[in-house]
Design a protein around this motif. Structure first.
Motif, PDB file in Angstrom:
ATOM      1  N   TYR A  45       0.837  -1.191   0.000  1.00  0.00           N
ATOM      2  CA  TYR A  45       0.000   0.000   0.000  1.00  0.00           C
ATOM      3  C   TYR A  45       0.879   1.250   0.000  1.00  0.00           C
ATOM      4  O   TYR A  45       2.049   1.213   0.322  1.00  0.00           O
ATOM      5  CB  TYR A  45      -0.969   0.023   1.184  1.00  0.00           C
ATOM      6  N   VAL A  46       0.258   2.349  -0.406  1.00  0.00           N
ATOM      7  CA  VAL A  46       0.888   3.668  -0.383  1.00  0.00           C
ATOM      8  C   VAL A  46       0.111   4.499   0.621  1.00  0.00           C
ATOM      9  O   VAL A  46      -1.123   4.511   0.614  1.00  0.00           O
ATOM     10  CB  VAL A  46       0.825   4.327  -1.781  1.00  0.00           C
ATOM     11  N   LEU A  47       0.827   5.190   1.505  1.00  0.00           N
ATOM     12  CA  LEU A  47       0.187   6.029   2.514  1.00  0.00           C
ATOM     13  C   LEU A  47       0.543   7.485   2.227  1.00  0.00           C
ATOM     14  O   LEU A  47       1.715   7.841   2.128  1.00  0.00           O
ATOM     15  CB  LEU A  47       0.657   5.639   3.917  1.00  0.00           C
ATOM     16  N   LEU A  48      -0.490   8.306   2.063  1.00  0.00           N
ATOM     17  CA  LEU A  48      -0.326   9.731   1.787  1.00  0.00           C
ATOM     18  C   LEU A  48      -0.931  10.534   2.931  1.00  0.00           C
ATOM     19  O   LEU A  48      -1.828  10.056   3.626  1.00  0.00           O
ATOM     20  CB  LEU A  48      -1.050  10.110   0.488  1.00  0.00           C
ATOM     21  N   LYS A  49      -0.453  11.764   3.104  1.00  0.00           N
ATOM     22  CA  LYS A  49      -0.994  12.649   4.132  1.00  0.00           C
ATOM     23  C   LYS A  49      -1.243  14.018   3.513  1.00  0.00           C
ATOM     24  O   LYS A  49      -0.396  14.539   2.778  1.00  0.00           O
ATOM     25  CB  LYS A  49      -0.015  12.788   5.303  1.00  0.00           C
ATOM     26  N   ALA A  50      -2.402  14.583   3.817  1.00  0.00           N
ATOM     27  CA  ALA A  50      -2.748  15.913   3.315  1.00  0.00           C
ATOM     28  C   ALA A  50      -2.059  16.980   4.161  1.00  0.00           C
ATOM     29  O   ALA A  50      -2.224  17.017   5.374  1.00  0.00           O
ATOM     30  CB  ALA A  50      -4.257  16.113   3.346  1.00  0.00           C
ATOM     31  N   ALA A  51      -1.284  17.832   3.502  1.00  0.00           N
ATOM     32  CA  ALA A  51      -0.622  18.935   4.195  1.00  0.00           C
ATOM     33  C   ALA A  51      -1.551  20.143   4.285  1.00  0.00           C
ATOM     34  O   ALA A  51      -1.333  21.036   5.103  1.00  0.00           O
ATOM     35  CB  ALA A  51       0.661  19.320   3.474  1.00  0.00           C
ATOM     36  N   SER A  52      -2.587  20.153   3.458  1.00  0.00           N
ATOM     37  CA  SER A  52      -3.581  21.226   3.490  1.00  0.00           C
ATOM     38  C   SER A  52      -4.920  20.648   3.048  1.00  0.00           C
ATOM     39  O   SER A  52      -4.971  19.547   2.496  1.00  0.00           O
ATOM     40  CB  SER A  52      -3.160  22.377   2.565  1.00  0.00           C
ATOM     41  N   ASP A  53      -6.003  21.370   3.304  1.00  0.00           N
ATOM     42  CA  ASP A  53      -7.310  20.938   2.824  1.00  0.00           C
ATOM     43  C   ASP A  53      -7.259  20.864   1.298  1.00  0.00           C
ATOM     44  O   ASP A  53      -6.699  21.765   0.650  1.00  0.00           O
ATOM     45  CB  ASP A  53      -8.398  21.931   3.228  1.00  0.00           C
ATOM     46  N   CYS A  54      -7.813  19.796   0.734  1.00  0.00           N
ATOM     47  CA  CYS A  54      -7.796  19.677  -0.723  1.00  0.00           C
ATOM     48  C   CYS A  54      -8.847  18.688  -1.199  1.00  0.00           C
ATOM     49  O   CYS A  54      -9.466  17.983  -0.416  1.00  0.00           O
ATOM     50  CB  CYS A  54      -6.418  19.273  -1.225  1.00  0.00           C
ATOM     51  N   ASN A  55      -9.030  18.654  -2.506  1.00  0.00           N
ATOM     52  CA  ASN A  55      -9.896  17.691  -3.151  1.00  0.00           C
ATOM     53  C   ASN A  55      -9.002  16.714  -3.911  1.00  0.00           C
ATOM     54  O   ASN A  55      -8.117  17.131  -4.646  1.00  0.00           O
ATOM     55  CB  ASN A  55     -10.853  18.395  -4.121  1.00  0.00           C
ATOM     56  N   LEU A  56      -9.236  15.419  -3.740  1.00  0.00           N
ATOM     57  CA  LEU A  56      -8.414  14.410  -4.394  1.00  0.00           C
ATOM     58  C   LEU A  56      -8.704  14.261  -5.883  1.00  0.00           C
ATOM     59  O   LEU A  56      -7.932  13.645  -6.608  1.00  0.00           O
ATOM     60  CB  LEU A  56      -8.605  13.054  -3.722  1.00  0.00           C
ATOM     61  N   LYS A  57      -9.826  14.844  -6.345  1.00  0.00           N
ATOM     62  CA  LYS A  57     -10.201  14.723  -7.753  1.00  0.00           C
ATOM     63  C   LYS A  57      -9.049  15.192  -8.644  1.00  0.00           C
ATOM     64  O   LYS A  57      -8.502  16.271  -8.457  1.00  0.00           O
ATOM     65  CB  LYS A  57     -11.447  15.540  -8.063  1.00  0.00           C
ATOM     66  N   GLY A  58      -8.684  14.352  -9.592  1.00  0.00           N
ATOM     67  CA  GLY A  58      -7.613  14.692 -10.514  1.00  0.00           C
ATOM     68  C   GLY A  58      -6.255  14.149 -10.103  1.00  0.00           C
ATOM     69  O   GLY A  58      -5.340  14.103 -10.918  1.00  0.00           O
ATOM     70  N   TRP A  59      -6.109  13.702  -8.849  1.00  0.00           N
ATOM     71  CA  TRP A  59      -4.848  13.098  -8.417  1.00  0.00           C
ATOM     72  C   TRP A  59      -4.801  11.682  -8.953  1.00  0.00           C
ATOM     73  O   TRP A  59      -5.808  10.982  -9.030  1.00  0.00           O
ATOM     74  CB  TRP A  59      -4.752  13.081  -6.888  1.00  0.00           C
ATOM     75  N   ILE A 103      -4.465   9.065   3.528  1.00  0.00           N
ATOM     76  CA  ILE A 103      -5.089   8.300   2.468  1.00  0.00           C
ATOM     77  C   ILE A 103      -4.226   7.061   2.260  1.00  0.00           C
ATOM     78  O   ILE A 103      -3.021   7.176   2.036  1.00  0.00           O
ATOM     79  CB  ILE A 103      -5.168   9.094   1.142  1.00  0.00           C
ATOM     80  N   ALA A 104      -4.833   5.891   2.350  1.00  0.00           N
ATOM     81  CA  ALA A 104      -4.116   4.641   2.104  1.00  0.00           C
ATOM     82  C   ALA A 104      -4.672   4.025   0.830  1.00  0.00           C
ATOM     83  O   ALA A 104      -5.883   3.863   0.683  1.00  0.00           O
ATOM     84  CB  ALA A 104      -4.289   3.680   3.272  1.00  0.00           C
ATOM     85  N   LEU A 105      -3.784   3.705  -0.101  1.00  0.00           N
ATOM     86  CA  LEU A 105      -4.179   3.075  -1.350  1.00  0.00           C
ATOM     87  C   LEU A 105      -3.514   1.710  -1.414  1.00  0.00           C
ATOM     88  O   LEU A 105      -2.289   1.600  -1.426  1.00  0.00           O
ATOM     89  CB  LEU A 105      -3.747   3.936  -2.543  1.00  0.00           C
TER      90      LEU A 105
END
Length: 81
Positions: free
Chosen positions: A18-32, A66-68
């Motif tokens: 798995y890949v673990l990501l962390k949001a550094a700021s408020d955001c929308n994942l759409k398009g990532w 976010i875990a993928l």
């Protein structure tokens, strides 16, 4: 908008990877998107992708993770424990 790569776990094991990501700021994942590439006969990374995951329209807050996972399944939301 900013996401940071925290960890890549279990590389090569479909059940553990798995890949673990962390949001550094408020955001929308759409398009990532996350994609992995292939390698040529000499072991060099190529520009060809094998697996691609496009994130859906989802608002996340700074500090959320976010875990993928590589393995198949259904997208779920919840707390990482």
């Amino acid at each position: 908008m900013s996401l940071s790569l925290v960890k890549i776990n279990g590389g090569g094991s479909v059940n553990d990877e798995y890949v673990l990501l962390k949001a550094a700021s408020d955001c929308n994942l759409k398009g990532w998107v996350i994609a992995d590439s292939t390698f040529d006969a000499k072991g060099n990374a190529s520009n060809k992708t094998r697996h691609t995951y496009w994130f859906r329209d989802r608002l996340i807050k700074a500090g959320e993770y976010i875990a993928l996972y590589t393995k198949g399944g259904t997208a779920t939301e919840g707390k990482i424990t």
